[in-house]
Structures are given as structure tokens and as C-alpha cells.
Enzyme design. Structure first.
Site, PDB file in Angstrom:
ATOM      1  N   ALA A  83       0.839  -1.210   0.000  1.00 40.13           N
ATOM      2  CA  ALA A  83       0.000   0.000   0.000  1.00 40.13           C
ATOM      3  C   ALA A  83       0.866   1.249   0.000  1.00 40.13           C
ATOM      4  CB  ALA A  83      -0.903   0.003   1.233  1.00 40.13           C
ATOM      5  N   ILE A  85       0.922   5.744  -1.304  1.00 37.67           N
ATOM      6  CA  ILE A  85       0.317   6.895  -1.972  1.00 37.67           C
ATOM      7  C   ILE A  85       1.419   7.846  -2.434  1.00 37.67           C
ATOM      8  CG2 ILE A  85      -1.802   6.780  -0.599  1.00 37.67           C
ATOM      9  CD1 ILE A  85      -0.676   9.268   0.977  1.00 37.67           C
ATOM     10  N   THR A  86       1.074   8.734  -3.346  1.00 37.98           N
ATOM     11  CA  THR A  86       1.974   9.843  -3.686  1.00 37.98           C
ATOM     12  C   THR A  86       1.279  11.159  -3.347  1.00 37.98           C
ATOM     13  OG1 THR A  86       1.132   9.841  -5.952  1.00 37.98           O
ATOM     14  CG2 THR A  86       3.237   8.729  -5.585  1.00 37.98           C
ATOM     15  N   ASP A  88       2.968  14.279  -4.672  1.00 38.66           N
ATOM     16  CA  ASP A  88       4.138  14.904  -5.293  1.00 38.66           C
ATOM     17  C   ASP A  88       4.060  16.430  -5.277  1.00 38.66           C
ATOM     18  OD1 ASP A  88       4.836  12.300  -5.860  1.00 38.66           O
ATOM     19  OD2 ASP A  88       4.690  12.481  -8.039  1.00 38.66           O
ATOM     20  N   TYR A 147       7.953  10.957  -0.737  1.00 35.35           N
ATOM     21  CA  TYR A 147       7.860   9.573  -1.241  1.00 35.35           C
ATOM     22  C   TYR A 147       9.243   8.921  -1.281  1.00 35.35           C
ATOM     23  CZ  TYR A 147       6.294   5.884  -4.521  1.00 35.35           C
ATOM     24  OH  TYR A 147       5.999   4.690  -5.144  1.00 35.35           O
ATOM     25  N   GLY A 178      10.398   0.084 -10.870  1.00 35.69           N
ATOM     26  CA  GLY A 178      10.549   1.321 -11.621  1.00 35.69           C
ATOM     27  C   GLY A 178       9.170   1.859 -11.959  1.00 35.69           C
ATOM     28  N   TYR A 179       9.046   2.513 -13.098  1.00 35.26           N
ATOM     29  CA  TYR A 179       7.751   3.096 -13.497  1.00 35.26           C
ATOM     30  C   TYR A 179       6.888   1.997 -14.138  1.00 35.26           C
ATOM     31  CZ  TYR A 179       9.130   7.739 -12.114  1.00 35.26           C
ATOM     32  OH  TYR A 179       9.493   8.828 -11.350  1.00 35.26           O
TER      33      TYR A 179
HETATM   34  N1  CAA Z   1      14.820  17.613 -12.922  1.00 36.58           N
HETATM   35  C1  CAA Z   1      15.102  18.940 -12.935  1.00 36.58           C
HETATM   36  N2  CAA Z   1      14.158  19.882 -13.056  1.00 36.58           N
HETATM   37  C2  CAA Z   1      12.898  19.476 -13.174  1.00 36.58           C
HETATM   38  C3  CAA Z   1      12.527  18.117 -13.177  1.00 36.58           C
HETATM   39  C4  CAA Z   1      13.553  17.182 -13.042  1.00 36.58           C
HETATM   40  N3  CAA Z   1      13.298  15.870 -13.031  1.00 36.58           N
HETATM   41  N4  CAA Z   1      11.193  18.026 -13.307  1.00 36.58           N
HETATM   42  C5  CAA Z   1      10.721  19.291 -13.387  1.00 36.58           C
HETATM   43  N5  CAA Z   1      11.767  20.172 -13.340  1.00 36.58           N
HETATM   44  C6  CAA Z   1      11.710  21.611 -13.402  1.00 36.58           C
HETATM   45  C7  CAA Z   1      10.966  22.097 -14.611  1.00 36.58           C
HETATM   46  O1  CAA Z   1      11.811  22.092 -15.737  1.00 36.58           O
HETATM   47  C8  CAA Z   1      10.542  23.495 -14.184  1.00 36.58           C
HETATM   48  O2  CAA Z   1      11.649  24.354 -14.290  1.00 36.58           O
HETATM   49  P1  CAA Z   1      11.438  25.906 -14.636  1.00 36.58           P
HETATM   50  O3  CAA Z   1      10.548  26.461 -13.546  1.00 36.58           O
HETATM   51  O4  CAA Z   1      12.830  26.456 -14.604  1.00 36.58           O
HETATM   52  O5  CAA Z   1      10.789  25.912 -15.972  1.00 36.58           O
HETATM   53  C9  CAA Z   1      10.272  23.338 -12.687  1.00 36.58           C
HETATM   54  O6  CAA Z   1      10.964  22.115 -12.304  1.00 36.58           O
HETATM   55  C10 CAA Z   1       8.808  23.201 -12.381  1.00 36.58           C
HETATM   56  O7  CAA Z   1       8.306  22.047 -13.085  1.00 36.58           O
HETATM   57  P2  CAA Z   1       6.756  21.763 -13.198  1.00 36.58           P
HETATM   58  O8  CAA Z   1       6.116  22.766 -14.114  1.00 36.58           O
HETATM   59  O9  CAA Z   1       6.551  20.317 -13.524  1.00 36.58           O
HETATM   60  O10 CAA Z   1       6.316  22.117 -11.703  1.00 36.58           O
HETATM   61  P3  CAA Z   1       5.016  21.738 -10.965  1.00 36.58           P
HETATM   62  O11 CAA Z   1       5.088  22.409  -9.637  1.00 36.58           O
HETATM   63  O12 CAA Z   1       3.819  21.967 -11.824  1.00 36.58           O
HETATM   64  O13 CAA Z   1       5.155  20.149 -10.795  1.00 36.58           O
HETATM   65  C11 CAA Z   1       6.014  18.112 -10.034  1.00 36.58           C
HETATM   66  C12 CAA Z   1       6.249  19.623 -10.108  1.00 36.58           C
HETATM   67  C13 CAA Z   1       4.749  17.803  -9.237  1.00 36.58           C
HETATM   68  C14 CAA Z   1       7.193  17.534  -9.282  1.00 36.58           C
HETATM   69  C15 CAA Z   1       5.901  17.515 -11.451  1.00 36.58           C
HETATM   70  O14 CAA Z   1       7.060  17.848 -12.164  1.00 36.58           O
HETATM   71  C16 CAA Z   1       5.775  16.019 -11.419  1.00 36.58           C
HETATM   72  O15 CAA Z   1       4.711  15.459 -11.189  1.00 36.58           O
HETATM   73  N6  CAA Z   1       6.888  15.280 -11.646  1.00 36.58           N
HETATM   74  C17 CAA Z   1       6.885  13.821 -11.654  1.00 36.58           C
HETATM   75  C18 CAA Z   1       7.265  13.293 -10.322  1.00 36.58           C
HETATM   76  C19 CAA Z   1       7.322  11.796 -10.426  1.00 36.58           C
HETATM   77  O16 CAA Z   1       8.074  11.212 -11.194  1.00 36.58           O
HETATM   78  N7  CAA Z   1       6.516  11.119  -9.611  1.00 36.58           N
HETATM   79  C20 CAA Z   1       6.479   9.678  -9.678  1.00 36.58           C
HETATM   80  C21 CAA Z   1       5.071   9.238  -9.442  1.00 36.58           C
HETATM   81  S1  CAA Z   1       4.894   7.477  -9.763  1.00 36.58           S
HETATM   82  C22 CAA Z   1       5.660   6.774  -8.468  1.00 36.58           C
HETATM   83  O17 CAA Z   1       6.097   7.388  -7.551  1.00 36.58           O
HETATM   84  C23 CAA Z   1       5.767   5.272  -8.525  1.00 36.58           C
HETATM   85  C24 CAA Z   1       7.151   4.825  -8.373  1.00 36.58           C
HETATM   86  O18 CAA Z   1       7.524   4.299  -7.332  1.00 36.58           O
HETATM   87  C25 CAA Z   1       8.089   4.973  -9.513  1.00 36.58           C
END
Ligand code: CAA
Length: 240
Positions: A83, A85-86, A88, A147, A178-179
């Protein structure tokens, strides 16, 4: 009597695939869930797997829930802590509640489930814990300090409990997915997800059943010499 397994978050996504894989191995499975009762009922009707509702982040609810499973199905031999949650967000936008809920459920849930079941396994001299960590607990992930910390904690929890369980025939292992193609990953904004998938050498998201195969191995009698181990199933995205 067949062994009894609890899979937390066992009615959806990766948890659902794990519940089905353990059932296929001949185990009696209890799928825990925290959400929709109608969906859980439909899951039981479709699979024959019993469902039990409680919040794994609630200590007393775990003790009571595991006791209810033991009462209905028999002593619990296997626990899959799946179980999670995220919530993020970058640190600047993350609230204390976003931090705390993820720690409470993802990491606290492992402690609560172990407290409820470890003693019985120790008395019977056999047990299996499989804790679902994450690639993001190994490598970190932008926007996931909560997370990543909780999942990283799961890997430490696994190695510590493995040392305590070994002399009682209890193995404790982790999988770092992974994803994977689930609702949780589908919630990642599409342009962000595209960039992530581009970095997976295998060139695609994983499938839930590919995680379940690893869990099945850890839960088998043949897995008795494997403990404190983390199996990364991530398409080569992070070689740890
Ligand atoms: N590395 C560096 N910079 C990054 C980045 C990264 N990986 N991702 C985003 N950024 C930067 C963007 O380029 C942007 O930069 P600027 O402001 O200079 O343009 C800045 O961060 C803001 O990005 P967003 O517009 O995406 O910002 P936001 O506030 O709308 O969202 C976030 C931020 C919620 C983190 C969104 O980027 C996101 O959802 N990212 C994915 C996170 C992720 O991978 N979660 C995994 C979920 S699945 C899981 O967790 C299962 C598992 O076990 C694998």
C-alpha cells in the site's frame, strides 16, 4: 492448510497482480484496501479473493485488521507491504500534511503490519515479508522528497527486520519497482512521463505482473535463503 498471505493495497494496480500471483501459488490471500467498498466487492466476486478494509497507516486498525484476517482465514504467514500513496510537489510547495501522510502510510504501514504479524510468524518458525520500495527510494526523484524518503526508509526497514527474523525462519525482502503502468504513474503529467520513459533502456513502462513474479519468488519455500535483499525491477532505468 494453505499458507495465508495479506497484500496491503491488494485490490488495485501492482497489489492486485500480487494478490492474483499468490493465489495462483495456492496461498489463501487477503487483499487489504482502504477505499471503495463497491470496487472491493467486485474484486472478490471476480477473483474469489477475500478483501479486508483498514488504513495501514493507523496502528490500531492494522492490529485489528490482521486479527480479523487470522480469525477468518487462519494465522498470517506472509505479508506484502504494497500500500502506498503519492503527494508529489517540489519542497517549496509541499505541505507538512503531504509529507506526513506519505510517511504515515508508506513507511508507517510497514511497521504497523510487522507489529501485527511478526510475533505469530516467529512462534510458528516460518514467515515472509515483501516490502514494495521504489526506484525513487534508491535514486531520488524531483518533486518527491516525501515519497523518496519513505521508500528509502522501506529499504532500511527491510534490512533491519531481516536480521531480526533470520533465526526464526522469517525472510524479509524488498522490491524496488521502476515506473509501472498503473493509475499512480498515469497521474504523472504526460510531458514529464514522456521524458522519464525515454530514460528507460527497455523502452517502456513495466507491467504489474512483472513485479508480482518477483514477489512470488520471495514468498516461496525456495526463497528461504534470500533475505535482506532488494530486487530492482525497473527496465534498467537505475542500476543499483
Ligand atoms: N529535474 C530537474 N528539473 C525538473 C525536473 C527534473 N526531473 N522536473 C521538473 N523540473 C523543473 C521544470 O523544468 C521546471 O523548471 P522551470 O521552472 O525552470 O521551468 C520546474 O521544475 C517546475 O516544473 P513543473 O512545471 O513540472 O512544476 P510543478 O510544480 O507543476 O510540478 C512536479 C512539479 C509535481 C514535481 C511535477 O514535475 C511532477 O509530477 N513530476 C513527476 C514526479 C514523479 O516522477 N513522480 C512519480 C510518481 S509514480 C511513483 O512514484 C511510482 C514509483 O515508485 C516509480
Amino acid at each position: 492448510m494453505s499458507r495465508v498471505a495479506i497484500v496491503t493495497g491488494g485490490t488495485r494496480g501492482i497489489g492486485q497482480a500480487i494478490s492474483l500471483a499468490l493465489k495462483e501459488m495456492g496461498y489463501t490471500v487477503a487483499a487489504n484496501y482502504a477505499g471503495n467498498e463497491e470496487k472491493a466487492k467486485a474484486f472478490t466476486e471476480a477473483t474469489g479473493i477475500a478483501t479486508f478494509k483498514w488504513d495501514v497507516g493507523d496502528h490500531q486498525a492494522c492490529l485489528d485488521g490482521c486479527a480479523a484476517v487470522a480469525e477468518a482465514l487462519g494465522p498470517v504467514d506472509i505479508v506484502v507491504n504494497n500500500a502506498g500513496i503519492t503527494r508529489d510537489g517540489v519542497l517549496a510547495k509541499m505541505s507538512f500534511d503531504d509529507w506526513n501522510e506519505v510517511m504515515r502510510i508508506n513507511l508507517g504501514g510497514c511497521f504497523n503490519m510487522a507489529k501485527a504479524t511478526f510475533g505469530g510468524m516467529r512462534e510458528r518458525g516460518w514467515g515472509r515479508f515483501v516490502n514494495i520500495g521504489s526506484i525513487n527510494g534508491q535514486a531520488g526523484q524531483y518533486g518527491q522528497v516525501n515519497y523518496a524518503a519513505a521508500k528509502s526508509g522501506i529499504h532500511g526497514f527491510t534490512k533491519a527486520l531481516a536480521q531480526e527474523g533470520a533465526k526464526f525462519g522469517i525472510t524479509v525482502n524488498a522490491i524496488a519497482p521502476g515506473y509501472i503502468d498503473t493509475d499512480m504513474v498515469a497521474a504523472v503529467p504526460a510531458p514529464v512521463l514522456e521524458k522519464i520513459v525515454a530514460k528507460i533502456p527497455v523502452g517502456r513502462l513495466g507491467q504489474a505482473h512483472e513485479i508480482a513474479r518477483g514477489v512470488a519468488f520471495f514468498c516461496s519455500d525456495e526463497g528461504g535463503f534470500v533475505t535482506g535483499s532488494t530486487l530492482s525491477i525497473n527496465g534498467g532505468q537505475h542500476m543499483y
